[in-house]
Scaffold this active site. Structure first.
Site, short mmCIF file in Angstrom:
data_model
loop_
_atom_site.label_atom_id
_atom_site.label_comp_id
_atom_site.label_asym_id
_atom_site.label_seq_id
_atom_site.Cartn_x
_atom_site.Cartn_y
_atom_site.Cartn_z
N HIS A 152 0.84 -1.20 0.00
CA HIS A 152 0.00 0.00 0.00
C HIS A 152 0.87 1.24 0.00
CE1 HIS A 152 1.21 -0.45 4.21
NE2 HIS A 152 1.10 0.88 4.25
N HIS A 182 5.52 6.63 -0.94
CA HIS A 182 6.37 5.45 -1.10
C HIS A 182 5.61 4.18 -0.78
CE1 HIS A 182 6.67 5.97 3.26
NE2 HIS A 182 7.06 4.72 3.32
#
Ligand code: ATP
Ligand code: MG
Length: 176
Positions: free
Chosen positions: A45, A127
């Site tokens: 995720h 990220h």
């Protein structure tokens, strides 16, 4: 009666299973170079806002905030794989944060602060963590081209354990 124990919560975007599987396969290739623990495909995720410990009674107000935050769907290209020495993490991210992603993260931050939620003060850093406890890689394999269509935000509860975190999606919020 004592208050309910807090939940560890964050808001994120979650890739479709085929994108997650491709990223997990890439991480296994990178692991040959730098060791570490590969993120499970189901756990891959990108965090938009980290809330930390929140009383479950506040979840409806939190969900209202997310619904108030404007955002539009967009494509997120993960083009760069990097290593963070301080956290020993290998991650993938866009070369430049898509304006629509930055906008949705900014809108969430504003709505959350207005409603009295405290979020991480660090600047948003898009990220996707793919390996943990990794050694410094000499060279990382190049990432496959993955058209990640971002069309919803998810509210997630994280439960920490000695074998790593497990995540449960509590609610989904479609982007326009
Ligand atoms: P683990 O802690 O087992 O390595 P994790 O970091 O993914 O796994 P959590 O610590 O529950 O699990 O974090 C959930 C998400 O929120 C992750 O994407 C993590 O990077 C992010 N996160 C955690 N703590 C913070 C923080 N203080 N500020 C910003 N983001 C955070
Ligand atoms: Mg963590």
């Amino acid at each position: 009666m004592s208050a309910a124990a807090p939940w560890r919560l964050f808001l994120a975007v979650w890739p479709a299973p085929e994108i997650a599987m491709a990223l997990n396969a890439w991480a296994r290739t990178a692991q040959v170079e730098c060791g570490g623990r590969v993120t499970l495909a189901a756990n891959i995720h990108l965090t938009l806002a980290f809330l930390g410990d929140i009383s479950p009674e506040r979840v409806p107000r939190l969900a209202d905030c997310v619904r108030r935050a404007d955002g539009s769907g967009h494509v997120l290209a993960l083009e760069e794989a990097r290593y963070w020495k301080h956290s020993r993490v290998v991650w993938a991210g866009p070369r430049e944060i898509p304006p629509a992603l930055a906008a949705v993260a900014g809108a969430l931050e504003r709505e959350l602060v207005l409603a009295g939620f405290t979020t991480e003060a660090r600047e948003f850093n898009a990220h996707v963590t793919l390996l943990r406890m990794a050694r410094l890689p000499r060279l990382l394999p190049s990432l496959p081209s993955l058209p990640w269509q971002v069309d919803e935000i998810v509210l997630v509860r994280s439960q920490l354990s000695s074998t790593g975190s497990s995540y449960a999606v509590l609610e989904r919020f479609p982007l326009a």
